[in-house]
Scaffold this motif. Structure first.
Motif, PDB file in Angstrom:
ATOM      1  N   THR A  19      50.097  32.159  44.401  1.00 52.84           N
ATOM      2  CA  THR A  19      48.825  30.503  43.899  1.00 52.84           C
ATOM      3  C   THR A  19      47.756  30.399  44.178  1.00 52.84           C
ATOM      4  OG1 THR A  19      51.104  29.367  43.520  1.00 52.84           O
ATOM      5  CG2 THR A  19      49.362  28.390  43.588  1.00 52.84           C
ATOM      6  N   GLN A  20      48.185  30.732  46.133  1.00 53.48           N
ATOM      7  CA  GLN A  20      46.340  30.844  46.211  1.00 53.48           C
ATOM      8  C   GLN A  20      45.768  31.923  46.027  1.00 53.48           C
ATOM      9  OE1 GLN A  20      47.972  31.378  49.806  1.00 53.48           O
ATOM     10  NE2 GLN A  20      47.638  29.351  50.705  1.00 53.48           N
ATOM     11  N   LEU A  21      46.217  32.977  45.748  1.00 52.58           N
ATOM     12  CA  LEU A  21      45.821  34.258  44.863  1.00 52.58           C
ATOM     13  C   LEU A  21      45.027  34.089  43.743  1.00 52.58           C
ATOM     14  CD1 LEU A  21      47.935  37.673  46.117  1.00 52.58           C
ATOM     15  CD2 LEU A  21      45.896  36.799  46.430  1.00 52.58           C
ATOM     16  N   ARG A  22      45.450  33.265  42.311  1.00 51.41           N
ATOM     17  CA  ARG A  22      45.475  32.753  41.284  1.00 51.41           C
ATOM     18  C   ARG A  22      43.881  31.727  40.999  1.00 51.41           C
ATOM     19  NH1 ARG A  22      48.363  33.873  36.715  1.00 51.41           N
ATOM     20  NH2 ARG A  22      48.019  31.656  36.349  1.00 51.41           N
ATOM     21  N   VAL A  23      44.195  30.940  42.646  1.00 51.13           N
ATOM     22  CA  VAL A  23      42.525  30.105  42.584  1.00 51.13           C
ATOM     23  C   VAL A  23      41.542  30.975  42.823  1.00 51.13           C
ATOM     24  CG1 VAL A  23      41.710  28.222  43.954  1.00 51.13           C
ATOM     25  CG2 VAL A  23      44.393  28.370  43.071  1.00 51.13           C
ATOM     26  N   ARG A  24      41.420  32.093  43.778  1.00 47.91           N
ATOM     27  CA  ARG A  24      40.506  32.697  44.820  1.00 47.91           C
ATOM     28  C   ARG A  24      40.217  33.687  43.113  1.00 47.91           C
ATOM     29  NH1 ARG A  24      36.220  33.354  46.991  1.00 47.91           N
ATOM     30  NH2 ARG A  24      36.120  35.713  48.353  1.00 47.91           N
ATOM     31  N   TYR A  25      41.405  34.248  42.539  1.00 49.87           N
ATOM     32  CA  TYR A  25      41.328  34.975  41.603  1.00 49.87           C
ATOM     33  C   TYR A  25      39.971  34.389  40.521  1.00 49.87           C
ATOM     34  CZ  TYR A  25      41.267  37.787  36.801  1.00 49.87           C
ATOM     35  OH  TYR A  25      41.707  38.669  35.914  1.00 49.87           O
ATOM     36  N   GLY A  26      40.253  33.025  40.181  1.00 50.47           N
ATOM     37  CA  GLY A  26      39.269  31.853  39.551  1.00 50.47           C
ATOM     38  C   GLY A  26      38.225  31.478  40.039  1.00 50.47           C
ATOM     39  N   GLU A  27      37.865  31.636  41.699  1.00 44.48           N
ATOM     40  CA  GLU A  27      36.496  31.386  41.972  1.00 44.48           C
ATOM     41  C   GLU A  27      35.587  32.889  42.067  1.00 44.48           C
ATOM     42  OE1 GLU A  27      38.633  29.128  45.397  1.00 44.48           O
ATOM     43  OE2 GLU A  27      38.209  30.638  45.970  1.00 44.48           O
ATOM     44  N   VAL A  28      36.218  33.877  42.308  1.00 46.11           N
ATOM     45  CA  VAL A  28      35.363  35.121  42.329  1.00 46.11           C
ATOM     46  C   VAL A  28      35.304  35.693  40.501  1.00 46.11           C
ATOM     47  CG1 VAL A  28      35.840  37.746  42.313  1.00 46.11           C
ATOM     48  CG2 VAL A  28      36.699  36.097  44.007  1.00 46.11           C
ATOM     49  N   PHE A  29      36.460  35.628  39.667  1.00 47.34           N
ATOM     50  CA  PHE A  29      35.491  35.818  38.055  1.00 47.34           C
ATOM     51  C   PHE A  29      35.321  34.275  37.278  1.00 47.34           C
ATOM     52  CE2 PHE A  29      38.497  39.439  39.580  1.00 47.34           C
ATOM     53  CZ  PHE A  29      37.945  40.652  38.941  1.00 47.34           C
ATOM     54  N   GLY A  30      35.585  33.877  37.845  1.00 42.56           N
ATOM     55  CA  GLY A  30      35.289  32.823  36.794  1.00 42.56           C
ATOM     56  C   GLY A  30      35.666  31.906  35.294  1.00 42.56           C
ATOM     57  N   GLU A  31      36.610  32.985  35.994  1.00 46.98           N
ATOM     58  CA  GLU A  31      38.144  32.798  34.699  1.00 46.98           C
ATOM     59  C   GLU A  31      39.572  32.202  35.409  1.00 46.98           C
ATOM     60  OE1 GLU A  31      38.948  36.679  32.842  1.00 46.98           O
ATOM     61  OE2 GLU A  31      36.678  36.107  32.298  1.00 46.98           O
ATOM     62  N   ALA A  32      40.482  31.904  34.558  1.00 51.88           N
ATOM     63  CA  ALA A  32      42.109  32.486  34.849  1.00 51.88           C
ATOM     64  C   ALA A  32      42.814  33.723  35.513  1.00 51.88           C
ATOM     65  CB  ALA A  32      42.502  30.646  33.784  1.00 51.88           C
ATOM     66  N   ALA A  33      43.362  33.443  36.171  1.00 53.84           N
ATOM     67  CA  ALA A  33      43.877  34.930  36.203  1.00 53.84           C
ATOM     68  C   ALA A  33      45.131  34.524  35.171  1.00 53.84           C
ATOM     69  CB  ALA A  33      44.544  35.180  37.518  1.00 53.84           C
ATOM     70  N   ARG A  34      44.965  35.946  34.396  1.00 60.33           N
ATOM     71  CA  ARG A  34      46.576  35.891  33.594  1.00 60.33           C
ATOM     72  C   ARG A  34      48.142  36.363  33.894  1.00 60.33           C
ATOM     73  NH1 ARG A  34      42.693  38.118  29.107  1.00 60.33           N
ATOM     74  NH2 ARG A  34      43.752  39.861  30.209  1.00 60.33           N
ATOM     75  N   SER A  35      47.607  37.183  35.169  1.00 62.92           N
ATOM     76  CA  SER A  35      48.708  37.703  35.769  1.00 62.92           C
ATOM     77  C   SER A  35      49.151  36.715  36.744  1.00 62.92           C
ATOM     78  CB  SER A  35      48.464  39.166  36.357  1.00 62.92           C
ATOM     79  OG  SER A  35      49.308  40.046  36.901  1.00 62.92           O
ATOM     80  N   PHE A  36      50.502  36.781  37.057  1.00 62.87           N
ATOM     81  CA  PHE A  36      51.229  36.913  38.191  1.00 62.87           C
ATOM     82  C   PHE A  36      51.752  37.231  39.612  1.00 62.87           C
ATOM     83  CE2 PHE A  36      51.615  33.369  35.151  1.00 62.87           C
ATOM     84  CZ  PHE A  36      51.335  32.309  35.828  1.00 62.87           C
ATOM     85  N   ASN A  37      51.116  38.729  38.944  1.00 60.01           N
ATOM     86  CA  ASN A  37      51.565  40.097  40.033  1.00 60.01           C
ATOM     87  C   ASN A  37      51.152  40.079  41.158  1.00 60.01           C
ATOM     88  OD1 ASN A  37      51.644  42.697  41.080  1.00 60.01           O
ATOM     89  ND2 ASN A  37      53.885  43.256  39.626  1.00 60.01           N
ATOM     90  N   LYS A  38      50.981  39.978  42.486  1.00 53.60           N
ATOM     91  CA  LYS A  38      50.661  39.506  43.498  1.00 53.60           C
ATOM     92  C   LYS A  38      49.286  40.698  43.667  1.00 53.60           C
ATOM     93  CE  LYS A  38      50.587  38.355  48.573  1.00 53.60           C
ATOM     94  NZ  LYS A  38      51.323  38.167  49.591  1.00 53.60           N
ATOM     95  N   GLN A  39      50.623  42.070  43.640  1.00 51.36           N
ATOM     96  CA  GLN A  39      49.363  43.153  43.853  1.00 51.36           C
ATOM     97  C   GLN A  39      48.231  43.541  43.147  1.00 51.36           C
ATOM     98  OE1 GLN A  39      50.590  43.714  47.836  1.00 51.36           O
ATOM     99  NE2 GLN A  39      49.401  45.359  46.910  1.00 51.36           N
ATOM    100  N   HIS A  40      48.256  43.205  41.971  1.00 49.34           N
ATOM    101  CA  HIS A  40      47.522  43.632  41.044  1.00 49.34           C
ATOM    102  C   HIS A  40      46.632  41.735  41.263  1.00 49.34           C
ATOM    103  CE1 HIS A  40      45.586  43.705  36.636  1.00 49.34           C
ATOM    104  NE2 HIS A  40      45.681  42.320  37.202  1.00 49.34           N
ATOM    105  N   LEU A  41      46.553  41.190  42.012  1.00 48.58           N
ATOM    106  CA  LEU A  41      46.053  40.447  41.741  1.00 48.58           C
ATOM    107  C   LEU A  41      44.784  40.293  43.050  1.00 48.58           C
ATOM    108  CD1 LEU A  41      47.569  36.880  41.185  1.00 48.58           C
ATOM    109  CD2 LEU A  41      45.862  37.960  40.044  1.00 48.58           C
ATOM    110  N   VAL A  42      45.397  41.577  43.964  1.00 49.44           N
ATOM    111  CA  VAL A  42      45.071  41.750  45.281  1.00 49.44           C
ATOM    112  C   VAL A  42      43.855  42.478  44.867  1.00 49.44           C
ATOM    113  CG1 VAL A  42      44.790  42.494  47.523  1.00 49.44           C
ATOM    114  CG2 VAL A  42      46.631  40.912  46.991  1.00 49.44           C
ATOM    115  N   LYS A  43      44.306  43.906  44.528  1.00 46.61           N
ATOM    116  CA  LYS A  43      43.606  45.034  43.787  1.00 46.61           C
ATOM    117  C   LYS A  43      42.095  43.806  42.885  1.00 46.61           C
ATOM    118  CE  LYS A  43      47.230  48.628  43.820  1.00 46.61           C
ATOM    119  NZ  LYS A  43      48.203  49.045  43.067  1.00 46.61           N
TER     120      LYS A  43
END
Length: 75
Positions: A19-43
């Motif tokens: 959940t925190q990674l999805r929020v961070r993804y949104g901050e970095v990319f400016g759009e919602a993350a579609r993935s729930f895979n932790k390693q994918h989000l980190v990469k």
């Protein structure tokens, strides 16, 4: 420009929940993350942080990548 410490970023991101990674993804990319895979989000987040720091692809490289992706669909 502040250097990106990849090791520190990966360690910090690995301590986050999905959940925190999805929020961070949104901050970095400016759009919602579609993935729930932790390693994918980190990469993806680390890749984006590096791209922001080092500069993104040139327009020429972006066009060429698009051409290659379109050619791959034809095979």
């Amino acid at each position: 420009m502040i250097p990106v410490d990849v090791d520190a970023a990966v360690k910090a991101l690995n301590r986050m929940t999905v959940t925190q990674l999805r929020v961070r993804y949104g901050e970095v990319f400016g759009e919602a993350a579609r993935s729930f895979n932790k390693q994918h989000l980190v990469k993806r987040i680390v890749w984006r942080l590096q791209a922001i720091h080092d500069g993104d692809l040139s327009e020429r490289a972006r066009r060429r990548a698009h051409e290659l992706a379109n050619d791959a669909d034809l095979r």
